[in-house]
Motif scaffolding. Structure first.
Motif, mmCIF file in Angstrom:
data_model
loop_
_atom_site.group_PDB
_atom_site.id
_atom_site.type_symbol
_atom_site.label_atom_id
_atom_site.label_comp_id
_atom_site.label_asym_id
_atom_site.label_seq_id
_atom_site.Cartn_x
_atom_site.Cartn_y
_atom_site.Cartn_z
ATOM 1 N N ASP A 54 5.469 43.044 38.291
ATOM 2 C CA ASP A 54 4.946 43.958 39.742
ATOM 3 C C ASP A 54 5.446 45.131 38.965
ATOM 4 O O ASP A 54 5.604 46.910 39.483
ATOM 5 C CB ASP A 54 5.663 44.011 40.913
ATOM 6 N N ARG A 55 5.291 45.616 37.198
ATOM 7 C CA ARG A 55 5.390 46.496 36.724
ATOM 8 C C ARG A 55 4.589 46.877 35.238
ATOM 9 O O ARG A 55 4.301 45.637 35.078
ATOM 10 C CB ARG A 55 7.537 46.401 36.109
ATOM 11 N N ALA A 56 3.798 47.679 35.181
ATOM 12 C CA ALA A 56 2.860 47.775 34.781
ATOM 13 C C ALA A 56 3.533 47.366 32.891
ATOM 14 O O ALA A 56 2.477 47.061 32.008
ATOM 15 C CB ALA A 56 2.380 49.161 34.338
ATOM 16 N N GLU A 57 4.605 47.620 32.873
ATOM 17 C CA GLU A 57 5.161 47.197 31.297
ATOM 18 C C GLU A 57 5.283 45.653 31.108
ATOM 19 O O GLU A 57 5.809 45.289 29.098
ATOM 20 C CB GLU A 57 6.301 48.373 30.815
ATOM 21 N N ASP A 58 5.492 45.000 31.671
ATOM 22 C CA ASP A 58 5.729 43.876 31.923
ATOM 23 C C ASP A 58 5.595 42.627 30.982
ATOM 24 O O ASP A 58 6.266 42.183 30.548
ATOM 25 C CB ASP A 58 5.738 42.866 33.489
ATOM 26 N N PRO A 76 -0.698 40.047 38.101
ATOM 27 C CA PRO A 76 0.031 41.228 38.859
ATOM 28 C C PRO A 76 0.033 40.756 40.078
ATOM 29 O O PRO A 76 -0.962 39.799 40.810
ATOM 30 C CB PRO A 76 -1.431 42.097 38.393
#
Length: 404
Positions: A54-58, A76
């Motif tokens: 749930d984090r764009a950088e994951d 996602p």
């Protein structure tokens, strides 16, 4: 000859289906996956990871843990509708997904189905609760377990007791989910005996076991550096509401009461995401650090770790870390749930309205502080290492996979 549960487990291939990836490891839920996967990889296990994120950088962080896994796929996490929750509560046939479209996350359903069709898997290990439980029909024929980490009912109950209206409304609904979500799994694992007791009360047929978190003893160890005898410390991710509540209690009640007797006392609030109101509290007696690269030096430099948590569930990593570095701990009972501390031996346990008095005593009694420091470290070394956590999972895998 059938293998007994006590025999060594032949090296197995594990499919790990997780509500989150294992990085960054300073986030409490990701911490377990990081350390357990690292330990199992060292022992020769093959692990494939399918994880929501749930984090764009994951996706950019995969290289940090790629060595632990044979296969990694991040998906996602989609939003989940209230109607979807209601449908599962009212219609038993909808509780477990029967197709991609009937699940909260069709992409994860398809990823699991595709992976199982192409790979030999000996055991399926689910990490999470409502985000992953419903995929059980895809792998019910395989040995399996689920690790919800903690009971959300327990968390909501503590919040409701503090007057949280939303928690009061949500509690009976979440209790209904926890009555059915985990029951079909071969085992359900939580990290605290308090969580286990609540889940057993909700569903007596549940096969639940407790495996606590561990501590990296090399990172969190007593330091020869000088402790500031005037410094109190609390550590946490301050995006988390219970940690904000603790910060309010410390700054509004505990620290002022301590400073009436010990005017030089100061408080460090150490951790990521402090809100604006918390940053505004900073003065000569209150330090708000924001995120730091390593909390261990801050813990080692403080005289007392004060943990006034009133809301929460599970086992508190921050308390394990403080005990591991030998910082005397003064905490509420909820803060030490699931940790085998003994009052006045390895920690000082008190209600919120008595924590200031406990801190004053610890600051003024070096012998008592030294005893808590020594006994706290010994407790961690004896029972809360990641090697012991991996040992417990390895024994459990062996038991679940043993021929019947």
């Amino acid at each position: 000859m059938a293998q007994s549960a006590s025999d060594p487990l032949p090296m197995k291939t594990i499919l790990l289906i997780s509500r989150c990836p294992p990085y960054p490891a300073h986030l409490g839920d990701r911490l377990i996956i990081w350390h357990l996967a690292r330990e199992l990889h060292k022992r020769g296990f093959t692990i494939d990871l399918l994880a929501l994120h749930d984090r764009a950088e994951d996706p950019q962080h995969i290289e940090r843990y790629r060595a632990f896994f044979r296969h990694i796929q991040l998906i996602p996490e989609p939003p989940r509708s209230n109607l979807g929750y209601l449908r599962r509560l009212l219609w038993p046939g909808a509780r477990f997904a029967s197709s991609p479209e009937s699940s909260f996350c069709p992409a994860l359903w398809q990823a699991i189905a595709d992976h199982l069709s192409r790979n030999e898997v000996d055991l399926v290990h689910c990490f999470g609760s409502v985000t992953v439980y419903e995929f059980l029909p895809l792998f019910a024929h395989l040995p399996n377990l689920i690790v919800p980490y903690e009971s959300h009912s327990l968390f909501l109950r503590s919040a409701a007791q503090q007057g949280d209206l939303r928690a009061t409304v949500m509690l009976p609904l979440v209790r209904r989910f926890e009555r059915f979500m985990f029951t079909p799994f071969d085992r359900t694992i939580v990290i605290s005996d308090v969580d286990a007791a609540l889940l057993r009360d909700l569903q007596p047929a549940l096969r639940v076991e407790v495996i606590p978190n561990g501590i990296d003893l090399a990172q969190f160890r007593p330091s020869a550096s000088h402790r500031d005898r005037n410094t109190l410390i609390f550590v946490g991710n301050f995006a988390y509401a219970p940690n904000q509540d603790a910060a309010r209690l410390l700054t509004a009640q505990v620290l002022p009461a301590v400073r009436e007797k010990l005017p030089e006392a100061r408080l460090q609030l150490v951790g990521a995401n402090p809100p604006d109101w918390m940053r505004a509290l900073a003065n000569e007696h209150i330090e708000v650090t924001g995120r730091v690269a390593d909390v261990a030096p801050y813990l080692s430099g403080a005289a007392v770790f004060v943990c006034p948590l009133r809301i929460g569930a599970g086992l508190k990593n921050k308390v394990l870390e403080a005990l591991a570095v030998g910082t005397p701990v003064a905490a509420t009972q909820l803060s030490v749930d699931g940790i085998a501390v003994v009052h006045e031996e390895s920690a000082w346990i008190a209600p919120v309205d008595q924590l200031a008095e406990a801190v004053i005593r610890l600051l003024g009694d070096e012998a008592l502080g030294a005893k808590l420091s020594q006994k706290g470290r010994q407790l961690i070394e004896a029972g809360y290492t990641w090697a012991r956590t991996a040992d417990a999972y390895e024994r459990l895998y062996s038991e679940i996979c043993a021929p019947t």
